[in-house]
Design a protein around this motif. Structure first.
Motif, mmCIF file in Angstrom:
data_model
loop_
_atom_site.group_PDB
_atom_site.id
_atom_site.type_symbol
_atom_site.label_atom_id
_atom_site.label_comp_id
_atom_site.label_asym_id
_atom_site.label_seq_id
_atom_site.Cartn_x
_atom_site.Cartn_y
_atom_site.Cartn_z
ATOM 1 N N THR A 168 0.999 -1.190 -0.041
ATOM 2 C CA THR A 168 -0.080 -0.033 -0.200
ATOM 3 C C THR A 168 0.745 1.001 -0.229
ATOM 4 O O THR A 168 1.839 1.050 0.439
ATOM 5 C CB THR A 168 -0.922 -0.004 1.156
ATOM 6 N N TYR A 169 0.351 2.382 -0.483
ATOM 7 C CA TYR A 169 1.075 3.427 -0.521
ATOM 8 C C TYR A 169 -0.046 4.780 -0.324
ATOM 9 O O TYR A 169 -1.118 4.564 -0.653
ATOM 10 C CB TYR A 169 1.924 4.017 -1.419
ATOM 11 N N GLY A 170 0.613 5.951 0.140
ATOM 12 C CA GLY A 170 -0.332 6.950 0.185
ATOM 13 C C GLY A 170 0.104 8.088 -0.726
ATOM 14 O O GLY A 170 1.177 8.066 -1.228
ATOM 15 N N ALA A 171 -0.680 9.232 -0.568
ATOM 16 C CA ALA A 171 -0.531 10.478 -1.303
ATOM 17 C C ALA A 171 0.614 11.301 -0.368
ATOM 18 O O ALA A 171 1.642 11.346 -0.699
ATOM 19 C CB ALA A 171 -1.569 11.360 -1.700
ATOM 20 N N MET A 181 -4.273 2.890 5.339
ATOM 21 C CA MET A 181 -3.118 1.973 5.466
ATOM 22 C C MET A 181 -2.753 1.309 6.722
ATOM 23 O O MET A 181 -2.403 0.165 6.943
ATOM 24 C CB MET A 181 -1.807 3.028 5.332
ATOM 25 N N ASP A 182 -3.256 1.812 8.034
ATOM 26 C CA ASP A 182 -3.157 1.193 9.315
ATOM 27 C C ASP A 182 -4.220 -0.124 9.017
ATOM 28 O O ASP A 182 -3.787 -1.127 9.575
ATOM 29 C CB ASP A 182 -3.887 2.004 10.455
ATOM 30 N N PHE A 213 4.888 7.366 -0.243
ATOM 31 C CA PHE A 213 4.143 8.235 -0.438
ATOM 32 C C PHE A 213 4.386 8.714 -2.078
ATOM 33 O O PHE A 213 5.698 8.940 -2.314
ATOM 34 C CB PHE A 213 3.935 9.261 0.648
ATOM 35 N N SER A 214 3.478 8.998 -2.818
ATOM 36 C CA SER A 214 3.420 9.734 -4.101
ATOM 37 C C SER A 214 3.891 11.126 -3.969
ATOM 38 O O SER A 214 4.026 11.783 -4.774
ATOM 39 C CB SER A 214 2.305 9.361 -5.071
ATOM 40 N N ALA A 242 -4.219 7.369 -2.767
ATOM 41 C CA ALA A 242 -3.772 8.613 -3.336
ATOM 42 C C ALA A 242 -4.413 9.314 -4.384
ATOM 43 O O ALA A 242 -3.844 10.112 -5.198
ATOM 44 C CB ALA A 242 -2.274 8.079 -3.970
ATOM 45 N N GLY A 243 -5.773 9.306 -4.415
ATOM 46 C CA GLY A 243 -6.519 10.029 -5.163
ATOM 47 C C GLY A 243 -5.988 9.642 -6.728
ATOM 48 O O GLY A 243 -5.952 8.443 -7.217
#
Length: 361
Positions: A168-171, A181-182, A213-214, A242-243
């Motif tokens: 998983t990754y986030g923005a 993510m948690d 993160f992006s 990340a939209g």
């Protein structure tokens, strides 16, 4: 969604751009006015964050909620303005105050500080906000405990993985992102505990709150770079939070010919993206229903109480996982049943899902 100050990021869920004046924020507000009866209309006005109205995610979801409110009550008029930069938030909100909108909706945690400032300056104006809770009496917060549904998704991903690695990754590292993510990594952990397996969750460490993160909500190439790195490490299912940046991941997964697949967030990816064939499921926030209900109540004269506001959970269907669509025949019946049982157990309190980013009431 977030309560960050000074972050210059681009967000995914949104629309075009608007402005108070031609110089400031872009275009003029988008109206969906009903010039019919002479009765005074109830005006509901929305300001997107930098993601835009067509982010396939929360901005688009909030606008859908306003459209559904209008469909339920034709005395409601709706319009939106899209923010192109964080500097647009305050003038766009103020613009709608000056237009005497009855209800002003801010979308996304990035707008928390600006909304609180304008709300304090206009205590008689009714505001609403998605993914944040500024704590102001005239701001109705709509938040979502997405960790609960993401826990299901993590368990599902672990059960579907052939490589034994998921990611998983986030923005950006803000609560409305890290809460997904948690939940995801805890779902993987729960799978390992109950099945005696050792599936690895890449891209996020819940204990340290550090991960991949992006750094943008609207840059598909940046999202693809992050997911490419996770795939290189062996991940065969990835959940981008990340939209619009996440569309880089879903498109690449689709083009990979089945090498890896994805889990989308916010809005059912099979309804909002062209990449359904690469999406196992979606961790859904029922933003449209929350927004619709708030606006219809307000238009009917009901006061929207800031406390407790609204928190979406599995129990009240405020969050959920979407149907499996193209993966329906690929997900084993036993795994489907286990994911369903997790939902029931979380709703009943038998399984407790925790996250530092869970909504406050």
């Amino acid at each position: 969604m977030r309560s960050v100050r000074g972050m210059r990021i681009a967000s995914i869920f949104a629309v075009g751009g608007l402005a108070l004046t031609a110089a400031a924020c872009g275009e003029a507000p988008k109206d969906d006015n009903n010039a019919g009866s002479g009765a005074k209309k109830f005006s509901a006005c929305m300001v997107t964050d930098v993601g835009g109205i067509d982010d396939k995610s929360f901005n688009a979801s909030a606008w859908k909620g306003l459209q559904e409110a209008k469909a339920a009550n034709d005395n409601i008029d709706i319009k939106y303005v899209a923010s192109k930069a964080e500097a647009d938030y305050e003038p766009n909100l103020t613009q709608f105050v000056n237009q005497k909108c009855d209800f002003i909706l801010a979308v996304g945690g990035l707008m928390g500080d600006a909304t609180s400032k304008i709300a304090k300056a206009n205590p008689n104006q009714q505001f609403g906000i998605v993914d944040a809770n500024p704590g102001d009496a005239n701001v109705y917060p709509m938040q979502f405990d997405t960790a609960q549904a993401a826990f299901q998704a993590g368990y599902l991903a672990a059960g579907m993985s052939k490589s034994g690695k998921v990611g998983t990754y986030g923005a950006v590292p803000i609560p409305p992102v890290t809460i997904f993510m948690d939940g995801f990594v805890d779902g993987v952990k729960y799978f390992n505990t109950t099945k005696g397996k050792n599936v690895q969750a890449l891209g996020w460490n819940k204990e340290t709150q550090k991960g991949s993160f992006s750094n943008a909500f609207d840059k598909q190439d940046e999202g693809k770079k992050v997911s490419d790195a996770l795939v290189a490490q062996g991940a065969d299912i990835i959940m981008p939070v990340a939209g619009g940046s996440g569309l880089g991941t879903t498109a690449a997964a689709k083009a990979s010919g089945g090498k890896y697949s994805t889990i989308w967030v916010d809005v059912d990816g099979c309804e909002s993206t062209p990449d359904c064939s690469a999406i196992v499921t979606t961790v859904v926030k029922n933003i449209p229903e929350a927004v619709k209900e708030a606006v219809v109540k307000a238009a009917g004269g009901e006061k929207l109480e800031a406390k407790p506001g609204f928190v979406g959970t599995l129990a009240n269907t405020g969050v959920s996982i979407a149907p499996y669509h193209d993966f329906d025949s690929k997900v084993p019946a036993e795994l489907k049943a286990e994911v369903d049982k997790i939902k029931a157990d979380i709703a009943a309190g038998t399984i407790t899902v925790t996250s530092k980013a869970q909504p406050t009431k």
